[in-house]
Design an enzyme around this catalytic site. Structure first.
Site, PDB file in Angstrom:
ATOM      1  N   SER A 146       8.217  -5.075  -4.712  1.00 24.84           N
ATOM      2  CA  SER A 146       7.198  -6.119  -4.472  1.00 24.84           C
ATOM      3  C   SER A 146       7.789  -7.738  -4.924  1.00 24.84           C
ATOM      4  CB  SER A 146       5.841  -6.210  -5.020  1.00 24.84           C
ATOM      5  OG  SER A 146       5.152  -5.013  -4.773  1.00 24.84           O
ATOM      6  N   HIS A 167      10.174  -3.669   2.737  1.00 24.35           N
ATOM      7  CA  HIS A 167       9.129  -3.847   1.895  1.00 24.35           C
ATOM      8  C   HIS A 167       7.546  -3.624   2.795  1.00 24.35           C
ATOM      9  CE1 HIS A 167       6.337  -6.785  -0.210  1.00 24.35           C
ATOM     10  NE2 HIS A 167       6.084  -5.750  -0.952  1.00 24.35           N
ATOM     11  N   GLU A 179       8.339  -6.146   6.077  1.00 25.46           N
ATOM     12  CA  GLU A 179       9.570  -6.939   5.596  1.00 25.46           C
ATOM     13  C   GLU A 179      10.893  -6.390   5.572  1.00 25.46           C
ATOM     14  OE1 GLU A 179       7.014 -10.817   3.570  1.00 25.46           O
ATOM     15  OE2 GLU A 179       7.748  -9.177   2.195  1.00 25.46           O
ATOM     16  N   ASN A 217       4.609 -12.123  -0.268  1.00 25.02           N
ATOM     17  CA  ASN A 217       4.082 -12.298  -1.825  1.00 25.02           C
ATOM     18  C   ASN A 217       4.523 -13.524  -2.312  1.00 25.02           C
ATOM     19  OD1 ASN A 217       3.159  -9.676  -1.835  1.00 25.02           O
ATOM     20  ND2 ASN A 217       4.702  -8.636  -3.035  1.00 25.02           N
TER      21      ASN A 217
HETATM   22  C1  LIG Z   1      -0.631 -11.326  -7.532  1.00 19.20           C
HETATM   23  C2  LIG Z   1      -0.449 -10.066  -6.701  1.00 19.20           C
HETATM   24  C3  LIG Z   1      -0.374  -9.912  -5.158  1.00 19.20           C
HETATM   25  C4  LIG Z   1       0.535  -9.111  -4.533  1.00 19.20           C
HETATM   26  C5  LIG Z   1       0.945  -7.550  -5.175  1.00 19.20           C
HETATM   27  C6  LIG Z   1       1.775  -6.933  -4.544  1.00 19.20           C
HETATM   28  C7  LIG Z   1       1.490  -6.132  -3.435  1.00 19.20           C
HETATM   29  C8  LIG Z   1       2.560  -6.205  -2.385  1.00 19.20           C
HETATM   30  O1  LIG Z   1       3.724  -6.002  -2.481  1.00 19.20           O
HETATM   31  C9  LIG Z   1       2.340  -6.348  -0.903  1.00 19.20           C
HETATM   32  C10 LIG Z   1       0.888  -6.018  -0.546  1.00 19.20           C
HETATM   33  O2  LIG Z   1       0.440  -4.845  -0.233  1.00 19.20           O
HETATM   34  S1  LIG Z   1      -0.345  -7.142  -0.599  1.00 19.20           S
HETATM   35  C11 LIG Z   1      -1.700  -6.474   0.025  1.00 19.20           C
HETATM   36  C12 LIG Z   1      -1.900  -6.251   1.272  1.00 19.20           C
HETATM   37  N1  LIG Z   1      -2.894  -5.750   1.907  1.00 19.20           N
HETATM   38  C13 LIG Z   1      -4.063  -6.598   2.133  1.00 19.20           C
HETATM   39  O3  LIG Z   1      -4.026  -7.683   2.189  1.00 19.20           O
HETATM   40  C14 LIG Z   1      -5.301  -5.622   2.429  1.00 19.20           C
HETATM   41  C15 LIG Z   1      -6.477  -6.543   2.777  1.00 19.20           C
HETATM   42  N2  LIG Z   1      -7.637  -5.706   3.296  1.00 19.20           N
HETATM   43  C16 LIG Z   1      -7.892  -5.233   4.398  1.00 19.20           C
HETATM   44  O4  LIG Z   1      -6.948  -5.191   5.240  1.00 19.20           O
HETATM   45  C17 LIG Z   1      -8.919  -4.220   4.787  1.00 19.20           C
HETATM   46  O5  LIG Z   1      -9.864  -4.787   3.656  1.00 19.20           O
HETATM   47  C18 LIG Z   1      -8.700  -2.534   4.571  1.00 19.20           C
HETATM   48  C19 LIG Z   1      -7.970  -2.284   5.597  1.00 19.20           C
HETATM   49  C20 LIG Z   1      -8.206  -2.196   3.201  1.00 19.20           C
HETATM   50  C21 LIG Z   1      -9.903  -1.855   4.604  1.00 19.20           C
HETATM   51  O6  LIG Z   1     -10.384  -2.215   5.736  1.00 19.20           O
HETATM   52  P1  LIG Z   1     -12.138  -2.143   5.948  1.00 19.20           P
HETATM   53  O7  LIG Z   1     -12.635  -2.995   5.098  1.00 19.20           O
HETATM   54  O8  LIG Z   1     -12.293  -2.396   7.438  1.00 19.20           O
HETATM   55  O9  LIG Z   1     -12.690  -0.834   5.197  1.00 19.20           O
HETATM   56  P2  LIG Z   1     -12.785   0.561   6.107  1.00 19.20           P
HETATM   57  O10 LIG Z   1     -13.745   0.570   7.112  1.00 19.20           O
HETATM   58  O11 LIG Z   1     -13.007   1.570   5.088  1.00 19.20           O
HETATM   59  O12 LIG Z   1     -11.525   0.789   6.729  1.00 19.20           O
HETATM   60  C22 LIG Z   1     -11.277   0.881   8.276  1.00 19.20           C
HETATM   61  C23 LIG Z   1     -10.187   2.062   8.697  1.00 19.20           C
HETATM   62  O13 LIG Z   1      -8.838   1.662   7.771  1.00 19.20           O
HETATM   63  C24 LIG Z   1      -8.290   2.709   7.494  1.00 19.20           C
HETATM   64  N3  LIG Z   1      -8.158   2.794   5.963  1.00 19.20           N
HETATM   65  C25 LIG Z   1      -8.941   2.045   5.343  1.00 19.20           C
HETATM   66  N4  LIG Z   1      -8.225   2.059   3.799  1.00 19.20           N
HETATM   67  C26 LIG Z   1      -7.370   3.015   3.975  1.00 19.20           C
HETATM   68  C27 LIG Z   1      -6.417   3.438   3.156  1.00 19.20           C
HETATM   69  N5  LIG Z   1      -6.235   3.299   1.775  1.00 19.20           N
HETATM   70  N6  LIG Z   1      -5.338   4.288   3.542  1.00 19.20           N
HETATM   71  C28 LIG Z   1      -5.320   4.956   4.980  1.00 19.20           C
HETATM   72  N7  LIG Z   1      -6.123   4.256   6.020  1.00 19.20           N
HETATM   73  C29 LIG Z   1      -7.008   3.387   5.428  1.00 19.20           C
HETATM   74  C30 LIG Z   1      -9.019   3.847   7.919  1.00 19.20           C
HETATM   75  O14 LIG Z   1      -8.649   4.432   9.127  1.00 19.20           O
HETATM   76  C31 LIG Z   1     -10.427   3.237   8.294  1.00 19.20           C
HETATM   77  O15 LIG Z   1     -10.966   3.919   9.221  1.00 19.20           O
HETATM   78  P3  LIG Z   1     -12.093   4.982   9.074  1.00 19.20           P
HETATM   79  O16 LIG Z   1     -12.352   5.381   7.416  1.00 19.20           O
HETATM   80  O17 LIG Z   1     -11.521   6.258   9.557  1.00 19.20           O
HETATM   81  O18 LIG Z   1     -13.341   4.444   9.702  1.00 19.20           O
HETATM   82  N1  LIG Z   2       0.892  -1.204  -5.179  1.00 19.81           N
HETATM   83  C1  LIG Z   2       1.085  -2.150  -3.935  1.00 19.81           C
HETATM   84  O1  LIG Z   2       0.144  -2.694  -3.375  1.00 19.81           O
HETATM   85  C2  LIG Z   2       2.451  -2.241  -3.592  1.00 19.81           C
HETATM   86  C3  LIG Z   2       3.560  -1.748  -4.292  1.00 19.81           C
HETATM   87  N2  LIG Z   2       4.912  -1.947  -3.942  1.00 19.81           N
HETATM   88  C4  LIG Z   2       6.167  -1.620  -4.705  1.00 19.81           C
HETATM   89  O2  LIG Z   2       6.260  -0.212  -4.573  1.00 19.81           O
HETATM   90  C5  LIG Z   2       6.721   0.378  -5.510  1.00 19.81           C
HETATM   91  C6  LIG Z   2       5.832   1.772  -6.063  1.00 19.81           C
HETATM   92  O3  LIG Z   2       4.571   1.093  -6.227  1.00 19.81           O
HETATM   93  P1  LIG Z   2       3.082   1.882  -6.152  1.00 19.81           P
HETATM   94  O4  LIG Z   2       3.366   3.204  -5.106  1.00 19.81           O
HETATM   95  O5  LIG Z   2       2.019   1.102  -6.126  1.00 19.81           O
HETATM   96  O6  LIG Z   2       3.485   2.529  -7.695  1.00 19.81           O
HETATM   97  P2  LIG Z   2       2.606   4.174  -8.226  1.00 19.81           P
HETATM   98  O7  LIG Z   2       2.583   3.762  -9.669  1.00 19.81           O
HETATM   99  O8  LIG Z   2       1.608   4.307  -7.321  1.00 19.81           O
HETATM  100  O9  LIG Z   2       3.619   5.094  -7.785  1.00 19.81           O
HETATM  101  C7  LIG Z   2       5.091   5.077  -8.402  1.00 19.81           C
HETATM  102  C8  LIG Z   2       5.441   6.587  -8.299  1.00 19.81           C
HETATM  103  O10 LIG Z   2       6.951   6.701  -8.809  1.00 19.81           O
HETATM  104  C9  LIG Z   2       7.163   7.885  -9.605  1.00 19.81           C
HETATM  105  N3  LIG Z   2       8.408   7.745 -10.237  1.00 19.81           N
HETATM  106  C10 LIG Z   2       8.602   6.871 -11.408  1.00 19.81           C
HETATM  107  N4  LIG Z   2       9.898   6.935 -11.694  1.00 19.81           N
HETATM  108  C11 LIG Z   2      10.555   7.742 -10.756  1.00 19.81           C
HETATM  109  C12 LIG Z   2      12.011   8.121 -10.742  1.00 19.81           C
HETATM  110  N5  LIG Z   2      12.874   7.625 -11.373  1.00 19.81           N
HETATM  111  N6  LIG Z   2      12.049   9.286  -9.877  1.00 19.81           N
HETATM  112  C13 LIG Z   2      11.040   9.581  -8.865  1.00 19.81           C
HETATM  113  N7  LIG Z   2       9.779   9.188  -8.961  1.00 19.81           N
HETATM  114  C14 LIG Z   2       9.436   8.334  -9.968  1.00 19.81           C
HETATM  115  C15 LIG Z   2       5.894   7.584 -10.506  1.00 19.81           C
HETATM  116  O11 LIG Z   2       5.508   9.216 -11.044  1.00 19.81           O
HETATM  117  C16 LIG Z   2       4.833   7.333  -9.567  1.00 19.81           C
HETATM  118  O12 LIG Z   2       3.949   8.450  -8.836  1.00 19.81           O
HETATM  119  C17 LIG Z   2       6.952  -0.730  -6.705  1.00 19.81           C
HETATM  120  O13 LIG Z   2       8.125  -1.194  -6.731  1.00 19.81           O
HETATM  121  C18 LIG Z   2       5.647  -1.766  -6.340  1.00 19.81           C
HETATM  122  O14 LIG Z   2       6.082  -3.150  -6.639  1.00 19.81           O
HETATM  123  C19 LIG Z   2       5.230  -2.729  -2.637  1.00 19.81           C
HETATM  124  C20 LIG Z   2       4.103  -3.198  -1.770  1.00 19.81           C
HETATM  125  C21 LIG Z   2       2.562  -3.024  -2.341  1.00 19.81           C
END
Ligand SMILES: CCCCCCCC(=O)CC(=O)SCCNC(=O)CCNC(=O)[C@H](O)C(C)(C)COP(=O)(O)OP(=O)(O)OC[C@H]1O[C@@H](n2cnc3c(N)ncnc32)[C@H](O)[C@@H]1OP(=O)(O)O
Ligand SMILES: NC(=O)C1=CN([C@@H]2O[C@H](COP(=O)(O)OP(=O)(O)OC[C@H]3O[C@@H](n4cnc5c(N)ncnc54)[C@H](O)[C@@H]3O)[C@@H](O)[C@H]2O)C=CC1
Length: 313
Positions: A146, A167, A179, A217
């Site tokens: 990330s 990413h 990305e 990010n």
């Molecule tokens: C300072 C720190 C900042 C960054 C940290 C680092 C992180 C990173 O590196 C990069 C990132 O990932 S940043 C996060 C990016 N993600 C977002 O911004 C998510 C924003 N939220 C959403 O899009 C919706 O609320 C969301 C899609 C989550 C949920 O949608 P809804 O509110 O419409 O909820 P639902 O009605 O329950 O879901 C709609 C359908 O989506 C599917 N779904 C939801 N959650 C899921 C999940 N966890 N896994 C798989 N499928 C999922 C699902 O198909 C659902 O449909 P149904 O449940 O079948 O109706």
């Molecule tokens: N959580 C988020 O929203 C996002 C996270 N990322 C990045 O993805 C990576 C993973 O994040 P998460 O899935 O959230 O973490 P997580 O904590 O859910 O999963 C990490 C897993 O890696 C395993 N692990 C640790 N060391 C290991 C090794 N040497 N060999 C094999 N397995 C090992 C751990 O047992 C754990 O299950 C990080 O680099 C994070 O920054 C990127 C995008 C979004």
């Protein structure tokens, strides 16, 4: 309406996947947590042979369970009128996913290794050094980091030309973006293969340089941090800040909800890392409230409390 949009996204991702071709056939995903299990799922549903690796067999069992459930959701939508085809899709996708607790053994048969382990440079270095010694010559390595530098992560491997960033976004099966990060020495051929692979697994790919936070990010972290500072100053309630950004800017989640969803420890980890590297950047300055919540174990959704309270799953 929201459901219709989500359905469209999942169905489109799936049909893209079926139509696209990739030179990559065998992928090893290392880290079976939140992100790794999602990456394994989208790869398997696009027809790739996947080995999902984690050190913990319990994590692997949990991942397989959640992948099965999420594939079931996809099948319900894509094969709405053909439930038997849906069952076949789930069974075939699941059959393409093997699990392992041995990263080195799993890398031996990979065309592409995607690392999604803990966000720690030392741990990532140790893993890639080990893999570099055993993976075939042609194997491409990628990190899902990330916030860490791709150039720094790949400094320990010899194959710097076959290394880049892939990413993904959380939740991986739903978020459409990938990305693709070019390191200083990523070759044109590696970059092209990563772009093609991203499309093959149903994502829209963008290209980024190896700069802090890449594109999403770099914008999202300061935005979330500004929202936390706003709340900390008492300028508005948490609920009002989130409502404002959902209804005023059209975001699916407000910034504090999103911070809880991602995990406040992750927020803090990224911010601290960038602050240490760029101490003069005011956007990366530590936030006392964030530090307090993390020290109290209020890490967001996964802990049952962050800015809001949640039912523990
Ligand atoms: C300072 C720190 C900042 C960054 C940290 C680092 C992180 C990173 O590196 C990069 C990132 O990932 S940043 C996060 C990016 N993600 C977002 O911004 C998510 C924003 N939220 C959403 O899009 C919706 O609320 C969301 C899609 C989550 C949920 O949608 P809804 O509110 O419409 O909820 P639902 O009605 O329950 O879901 C709609 C359908 O989506 C599917 N779904 C939801 N959650 C899921 C999940 N966890 N896994 C798989 N499928 C999922 C699902 O198909 C659902 O449909 P149904 O449940 O079948 O109706
Ligand atoms: N959580 C988020 O929203 C996002 C996270 N990322 C990045 O993805 C990576 C993973 O994040 P998460 O899935 O959230 O973490 P997580 O904590 O859910 O999963 C990490 C897993 O890696 C395993 N692990 C640790 N060391 C290991 C090794 N040497 N060999 C094999 N397995 C090992 C751990 O047992 C754990 O299950 C990080 O680099 C994070 O920054 C990127 C995008 C979004």
């Amino acid at each position: 309406m929201k459901k219709m949009v989500q359905f469209g996204v999942i169905a489109r991702n799936f049909s893209n996947s079926s139509a696209m071709q990739s030179a990559i056939k065998n992928i090893t995903v290392i880290g079976g947590g939140l992100m790794g299990s999602g990456i394994a799922q989208v790869s398997a549903q696009a027809g790739q042979n996947v080995t999902l690796v984690d050190l913990s067999p319990e994590v692997l069992a949990k991942s397989q369970k959640s992948i099965g459930a999420n594939l079931g959701r996809v099948a319900k939508k894509v094969y709405k009128d053909k439930p038997q085809d849906g069952e076949k899709f789930v069974a075939e996708s699941m059959a393409r996913i093997k699990t392992s607790t041995d990263p080195a053994a799993a890398a031996k048969s990979a065309d592409l290794v995607v690392e999604a382990i803990v966000e720690n440079m030392g741990v990532k270095h140790k893993l890639f050094k080990q893999l570099d010694a055993v993976a075939p010559e042609h194997t491409i390595f990628a990190s899902n980091t990330s916030s860490l530098s791709i150039n720094e992560i790949c400094s320990v491997v010899k194959r710097k030309d076959r290394f880049g960033g892939l990413h993904f976004f959380n939740p991986v099966p739903v978020m459409r973006l990938l990305e693709v990060v070019r390191g200083a020495e990523t070759s044109d051929a590696t970059y092209k293969t990563m772009m093609e692979w991203g499309k093959a697994v149903g994502k829209t790919c963008i290209t980024c340089k190896d700069t802090p936070g890449f594109v999403v990010n770099r914008l999202l972290v300061p935005y979330i941090c500004e929202a936390i500072r706003l709340y900390e100053r008492g300028d508005a309630s948490a609920r009002d800040i989130d409502t404002a950004m959902k209804l005023g800017a059209g975001y699916p989640m407000g910034p504090l909800e999103l911070a809880d969803y991602v995990g406040l420890d992750t927020n803090k980890f990224i911010l601290d890392g960038w602050h240490n590297k760029y101490p003069d950047q005011p956007l990366f300055k530590p936030i006392p409230l964030l530090n307090k919540l993390v020290s109290e174990g209020k890490l967001g959704v996964k802990a049952g409390e962050g800015f809001y309270k949640y039912e523990k799953k």
